[in-house]
Design an enzyme around this catalytic site. Structure first.
Site, PDB file in Angstrom:
ATOM      1  CE1 TYR A 109       0.116   7.575   3.118  1.00 17.29           C
ATOM      2  CE2 TYR A 109       0.439   5.388   2.211  1.00 17.29           C
ATOM      3  CZ  TYR A 109      -0.342   6.287   2.910  1.00 17.29           C
ATOM      4  OH  TYR A 109      -1.556   5.884   3.388  1.00 17.29           O
ATOM      5  CG  HIS A 123      -4.841   9.454   0.689  1.00 22.03           C
ATOM      6  ND1 HIS A 123      -3.482   9.435   0.526  1.00 22.03           N
ATOM      7  CD2 HIS A 123      -5.058   8.963   1.942  1.00 22.03           C
ATOM      8  CE1 HIS A 123      -2.904   8.965   1.614  1.00 22.03           C
ATOM      9  NE2 HIS A 123      -3.844   8.678   2.495  1.00 22.03           N
ATOM     10  CD  GLN A 153      -6.072   1.845   2.767  1.00 16.91           C
ATOM     11  OE1 GLN A 153      -5.416   2.789   3.211  1.00 16.91           O
ATOM     12  NE2 GLN A 153      -5.609   1.069   1.821  1.00 16.91           N
ATOM     13  CG  ASP A 179      -1.864   1.118   1.298  1.00 18.77           C
ATOM     14  OD1 ASP A 179      -2.953   0.983   0.726  1.00 18.77           O
ATOM     15  OD2 ASP A 179      -1.532   2.170   1.898  1.00 18.77           O
ATOM     16  CE  LYS A 218      -4.067   4.444   0.617  1.00 18.44           C
ATOM     17  NZ  LYS A 218      -2.667   4.350   1.034  1.00 18.44           N
ATOM     18  CG  ASN A 241      -9.387   8.069   5.317  1.00 20.62           C
ATOM     19  OD1 ASN A 241      -9.341   7.432   6.362  1.00 20.62           O
ATOM     20  ND2 ASN A 241      -8.304   8.295   4.569  1.00 20.62           N
TER      21      ASN A 241
HETATM   22  N1  LIG Z   1      -5.715   5.502   3.766  1.00 19.97           N
HETATM   23  C1  LIG Z   1      -5.258   6.182   4.774  1.00 19.97           C
HETATM   24  O1  LIG Z   1      -5.651   7.333   5.038  1.00 19.97           O
HETATM   25  C2  LIG Z   1      -4.236   5.543   5.695  1.00 19.97           C
HETATM   26  C3  LIG Z   1      -3.982   6.090   6.971  1.00 19.97           C
HETATM   27  C4  LIG Z   1      -3.063   5.449   7.778  1.00 19.97           C
HETATM   28  C5  LIG Z   1      -2.401   4.319   7.333  1.00 19.97           C
HETATM   29  N2  LIG Z   1      -2.652   3.826   6.079  1.00 19.97           N
HETATM   30  C6  LIG Z   1      -1.922   2.638   5.564  1.00 19.97           C
HETATM   31  O2  LIG Z   1      -1.845   1.645   6.539  1.00 19.97           O
HETATM   32  C7  LIG Z   1      -0.481   1.314   6.776  1.00 19.97           C
HETATM   33  C8  LIG Z   1      -0.279   0.837   8.207  1.00 19.97           C
HETATM   34  O3  LIG Z   1      -0.569   1.897   9.076  1.00 19.97           O
HETATM   35  P1  LIG Z   1      -0.590   1.681  10.653  1.00 19.97           P
HETATM   36  O4  LIG Z   1      -1.256   2.823  11.274  1.00 19.97           O
HETATM   37  O5  LIG Z   1      -1.114   0.305  10.963  1.00 19.97           O
HETATM   38  O6  LIG Z   1       0.943   1.816  11.005  1.00 19.97           O
HETATM   39  P2  LIG Z   1       2.032   0.807  11.555  1.00 19.97           P
HETATM   40  O7  LIG Z   1       3.260   1.612  11.623  1.00 19.97           O
HETATM   41  O8  LIG Z   1       2.043  -0.437  10.743  1.00 19.97           O
HETATM   42  O9  LIG Z   1       1.576   0.392  12.998  1.00 19.97           O
HETATM   43  C9  LIG Z   1       0.953   1.284  13.921  1.00 19.97           C
HETATM   44  C10 LIG Z   1       1.434   1.030  15.308  1.00 19.97           C
HETATM   45  O10 LIG Z   1       1.366  -0.350  15.647  1.00 19.97           O
HETATM   46  C11 LIG Z   1       2.605  -0.759  16.195  1.00 19.97           C
HETATM   47  N3  LIG Z   1       2.878  -2.150  15.816  1.00 19.97           N
HETATM   48  C12 LIG Z   1       3.045  -2.647  14.556  1.00 19.97           C
HETATM   49  N4  LIG Z   1       3.236  -3.975  14.606  1.00 19.97           N
HETATM   50  C13 LIG Z   1       3.204  -4.320  15.922  1.00 19.97           C
HETATM   51  C14 LIG Z   1       3.338  -5.552  16.626  1.00 19.97           C
HETATM   52  N5  LIG Z   1       3.508  -6.695  15.963  1.00 19.97           N
HETATM   53  N6  LIG Z   1       3.243  -5.514  17.970  1.00 19.97           N
HETATM   54  C15 LIG Z   1       3.046  -4.369  18.632  1.00 19.97           C
HETATM   55  N7  LIG Z   1       2.904  -3.160  18.018  1.00 19.97           N
HETATM   56  C16 LIG Z   1       2.991  -3.148  16.691  1.00 19.97           C
HETATM   57  C17 LIG Z   1       3.631   0.164  15.599  1.00 19.97           C
HETATM   58  O11 LIG Z   1       4.719   0.242  16.507  1.00 19.97           O
HETATM   59  P3  LIG Z   1       6.173   0.730  16.035  1.00 19.97           P
HETATM   60  O12 LIG Z   1       6.035   2.189  15.789  1.00 19.97           O
HETATM   61  O13 LIG Z   1       7.026   0.382  17.191  1.00 19.97           O
HETATM   62  O14 LIG Z   1       6.480  -0.045  14.792  1.00 19.97           O
HETATM   63  C18 LIG Z   1       2.887   1.459  15.476  1.00 19.97           C
HETATM   64  O15 LIG Z   1       2.978   2.196  16.676  1.00 19.97           O
HETATM   65  C19 LIG Z   1       0.293   2.575   6.394  1.00 19.97           C
HETATM   66  O16 LIG Z   1       1.641   2.331   6.114  1.00 19.97           O
HETATM   67  C20 LIG Z   1      -0.477   3.004   5.170  1.00 19.97           C
HETATM   68  O17 LIG Z   1      -0.054   2.249   4.054  1.00 19.97           O
HETATM   69  C21 LIG Z   1      -3.568   4.400   5.268  1.00 19.97           C
END
Ligand SMILES: NC(=O)c1ccc[n+]([C@@H]2O[C@H](COP(=O)([O-])OP(=O)(O)OC[C@H]3O[C@@H](n4cnc5c(N)ncnc54)[C@H](OP(=O)(O)O)[C@@H]3O)[C@@H](O)[C@H]2O)c1
Length: 258
Positions: A59, A122, A190, A54, A89, A169
């Protein structure tokens, strides 16, 4: 050194020529938008079986993702680009009818691919045309032309540059506006979704309309979260379940994951 790969379930998308979407993907957003490690992180993910990545114009991760996909093919981690499902996006400054197709073409160039598997609006926000900037300035917001922007998305789909099109969103109200204008309905919405932010009303609506709901921040977003940051990783209920099963909280699956 050997590698373990896991089979990832796939979701059939309604858009005619789209391939099924691997239900688990890897995100590539980072803040600040610095991507020194993204290419290698994507390659490592490919090695253990990830096939859905993604990204977004916002980004800044399209170039390293594209490099990783090309390198993954060279190394034989995947047989061809077709094995990888790429979501990108459209950013808010491009949410204008005449800017959708040029924006996707720019993304394709950065990704070094001929098409994306899924292209999403997005946010349901239109900003004055200009550089991709974040955070947005409130005074730059302009009315969103749902019909005109969706026509641009449909053009991307018609040209085969986006195998499936969708949104991100979007609330049920925003989706009503898209569906009223759509010839090709959105395949995906998403949104943030996790045990603390279950999106029940939106999921019921999307199930009825045949729109797949994809979750971001399944463990709770840390900076932007509708669920309040640590509500998932500090949940006492999830901690109890995790302890009882000998797993971490991140490994607990809930109905909202399905
Ligand atoms: N469409 C949109 O508007 C939108 C918005 C947000 C995100 N996204 C998409 O979704 C993706 C993922 O976003 P996300 O918010 O889930 O971010 P993430 O960086 O994957 O995870 C969010 C939080 O979870 C923690 N974490 C991840 N794996 C873990 C584990 N196995 N055990 C404990 N904690 C864990 C991370 O800690 P650490 O910081 O220590 O790694 C971070 O604090 C983004 O990269 C993007 O592609 C899309």
């Amino acid at each position: 050194m050997g590698s373990t790969t896991a089979a990832v379930p796939e979701v059939a998308l309604p858009s005619g020529n789209a391939r099924p979407m691997p239900a688990i993907g890897m995100g590539t957003s980072k803040y600040p938008l610095v991507h020194e490690t993204t290419r290698d992180a994507v390659l490592a993910a490919m090695e253990v079986g990830f096939r859905h990545f993604d990204t977004a114009a916002l980004y800044g991760s399209e170039p390293p993702l594209g490099e990783a996909v090309a390198e993954g093919v060279r190394r034989g981690l995947v047989a061809s680009r077709e094995e990888v499902f790429i979501t990108s996006k459209l950013w808010c400054t491009r949410c204008h009818p005449g800017l959708v197709l040029p924006s996707l073409r720019e993304s394709l160039q950065k990704l070094q691919v001929e098409y994306v598997d899924l292209y999403l609006i997005h946010l349901p926000v239109s900003l004055k045309p200009g550089p991709t900037a974040f955070p947005a300035k409130r005074e730059d917001a302009v009315p969103f032309d749902f019909e005109g922007v969706w026509r641009g998305m449909e053009e991307c789909h018609r040209l085969g540059l986006a195998k499936a099109i969708g949104v991100s969103n979007f609330t049920t109200g925003h989706l009503d506006k898209i569906l009223a204008a759509a010839t090709v309905p959105p395949a995906v919405n998403q949104v943030e979704m996790n045990p603390a932010w279950q999106q029940r009303k939106l999921r019921a609506y999307c199930a009825e309309k045949g729109i797949h709901v994809a979750a971001y921040s399944p463990l709770g977003g840390q900076r932007w979260s509708g669920s309040g940051g640590n509500a998932v990783l500090e949940s006492e209920v999830l901690a109890e379940i995790a302890k009882a099963r000998g797993k971490s909280i991140a490994q607990v699956r809930t109905p909202a994951d399905r």
